[in-house]
Design a protein around this motif. Structure first.
Motif, PDB file in Angstrom:
ATOM      1  N   HIS A   1     -10.542 -44.581  -3.518  1.00 20.96           N
ATOM      2  CA  HIS A   1     -10.934 -45.785  -4.261  1.00 20.96           C
ATOM      3  C   HIS A   1      -9.922 -46.943  -4.088  1.00 20.96           C
ATOM      4  CE1 HIS A   1     -12.946 -48.026  -7.456  1.00 20.96           C
ATOM      5  NE2 HIS A   1     -11.757 -48.274  -7.974  1.00 20.96           N
TER       6      HIS A   1
ATOM      7  N   HIS B   1     -10.196 -50.705  -2.521  1.00 21.73           N
ATOM      8  CA  HIS B   1      -9.793 -52.004  -3.090  1.00 21.73           C
ATOM      9  C   HIS B   1      -8.984 -52.819  -2.081  1.00 21.73           C
ATOM     10  CE1 HIS B   1     -11.255 -52.311  -7.134  1.00 21.73           C
ATOM     11  NE2 HIS B   1     -10.840 -51.104  -7.457  1.00 21.73           N
TER      12      HIS B   1
ATOM     13  N   SER C   1      -5.530 -52.284 -11.219  1.00 23.04           N
ATOM     14  CA  SER C   1      -6.874 -52.084 -11.769  1.00 23.04           C
ATOM     15  C   SER C   1      -6.759 -51.358 -13.095  1.00 23.04           C
ATOM     16  CB  SER C   1      -7.730 -51.309 -10.766  1.00 23.04           C
ATOM     17  OG  SER C   1      -7.228 -50.014 -10.622  1.00 23.04           O
TER      18      SER C   1
ATOM     19  N   ASP D   1     -14.731 -53.230  -9.093  1.00 27.07           N
ATOM     20  CA  ASP D   1     -15.337 -52.139  -8.323  1.00 27.07           C
ATOM     21  C   ASP D   1     -16.634 -52.575  -7.634  1.00 27.07           C
ATOM     22  OD1 ASP D   1     -13.275 -50.625  -9.166  1.00 27.07           O
ATOM     23  OD2 ASP D   1     -14.418 -49.412 -10.582  1.00 27.07           O
TER      24      ASP D   1
END
Ligand code: KG4
Ligand code: ZN
Length: 344
Positions: A111, A115, A138, A307
């Motif tokens: 993830h 980003h 985040s 996201d």
């Protein structure tokens, strides 16, 4: 090369179709903000149910927008972790199923690496110059990462406790603002006086680590004192504390990012992750980069900071473009809720 990106690690069901890691051909996100606003945060089981409800329509929508049939897509990239396991499962199962039925390679993506590639979207690949110092901030992560080339990362610093977005969310809650806290604090701060409250700057001298829990406790102490003294929080009090808190967070995040560029020679500085949507952070890093003579990049659109499936497709492209064959055997992606970018 055309890649379908799937992101369901938390509370957004986001899919996109991206060409050559940069050009977004189709994009659709079903946000769960309205659902989680009622509880002031994400309830994992409710998030998973929402993903199940919307994921197939969102998939149909991106194919419709791109005017493509799934057969015309070269590969599927999907978030494997970290994230909420019950949310990850939905995206991973969709990717594995499409991969199996249509015999497409499935590329598992971290993830946070996703980003990082949010910055490549809607830009030309030749506009980038390594090495790059990246601040990822985040809801669950806060790191300084030195990127020497595609897929080549060195950890520079991370948070000892709360991530920056988590601190925004918790302080917003203390102030009675809505979820998610980052945009709510930024909005309240617009009419606030950032110099009213002197909040401690957690610099942690001599390290590139972050720590925001003390700052959060100080905000709580100030709020509790106000309630004891005045019985309620006035709108101006909320705006002023939101502005003071945002100013403090931005100074520390930007300050540490640029300090890291003094010890590590880089050509570019990037910010990524949900907090990179913050306007004050964007203008601050832009100004600091100018004085230091460094190129600065943040996602070209706010939707690529938070996201989104496009960043996952972009990452999948840069990971898979030279060795797509390696991923052919992938049929089943098992979610890894604690997947580490830098195994410690
Ligand atoms: O990357 P992201 O969408 O999800 C995670 O991977 O966690 O980041 C979400 C975080 C939340 O904590 C949210 O409050 C924060 O990003 N955020 C912001 C802003 N927009 C989102 N923080 C500060 N200012 C914003 N404008
Ligand atoms: Zn994220």
């Amino acid at each position: 090369m055309i890649i379908l990106g799937i992101e369901t690690s938390c509370d957004d069901t986001s899919l996109a179709i991206v060409e050559n890691g940069t050009k977004v051909l189709a994009y659709a996100t079903a946000s769960q903000v309205a659902v989680h606003n009622k509880t002031g945060g994400v309830v994992p089981e409710i998030a998973a149910r929402e993903h199940v409800r919307v994921v197939v329509p969102v998939y149909a929508e991106v194919l419709r927008q791109a005017k493509l049939h799934i057969e015309q897509i070269d590969a599927i990239a999907v978030t494997q972790g970290p994230g909420l396991v019950s949310s990850l499962l939905i995206g991973d199962l969709l990717a594995s199923t499409i991969g199996l039925v249509h015999q497409k390679p499935v590329i598992p993506v971290h993830h946070i690496e996703g980003h990082i590639y949010g910055n490549w979207l809607e830009r030309a690949e030749q506009d980038f110059q390594f090495p790059i110092m990246i601040l990822t901030a985040s809801g669950g992560h806060n790191e300084l990462i030195l990127m020497r080339g595609h897929g080549q990362y060195a950890p520079i610093g991370h948070t000892r406790d709360d991530a920056a977005g988590e601190a925004f969310d918790k302080v917003a809650r203390i102030l009675g603002l809505s979820y998610p806290g980052g945009p709510a604090i930024a909005q309240a701060a617009e009419l606030g006086d950032a110099s009213r409250f002197k909040l401690p700057r957690p610099w942690l001298p001599g390290t590139y680590e972050f720590s925001f829990s003390g700052l959060k406790s100080e905000a709580l102490r100030i709020v509790e004192k106000e309630i004891r003294d005045k019985k309620r929080l006035s709108q101006q009090f909320v705006r002023d504390l939101a502005a003071s808190f945002q100013q403090c967070m931005v100074e520390v995040l930007a300050g540490k990012l640029f300090r890291a560029t003094e010890d590590h020679r880089v050509r570019e500085v990037h910010i990524a992750g949900g907090v990179s949507a913050n306007k004050l952070l964007r203008t601050t890093v832009e100004r600091m980069a100018k004085t230091k003579g460094l190129h600065i990049k943040f996602p070209t659109q706010i939707r690529y900071s938070t996201d989104n499936g496009a960043m996952i497709a972009a990452c999948g492209y840069f990971r898979g473009r030279k060795n797509l064959g390696k991923f052919k055997k992938w049929r089943t992606i098992l979610p890894e809720p604690n997947l580490a970018l830098f195994p410690r």
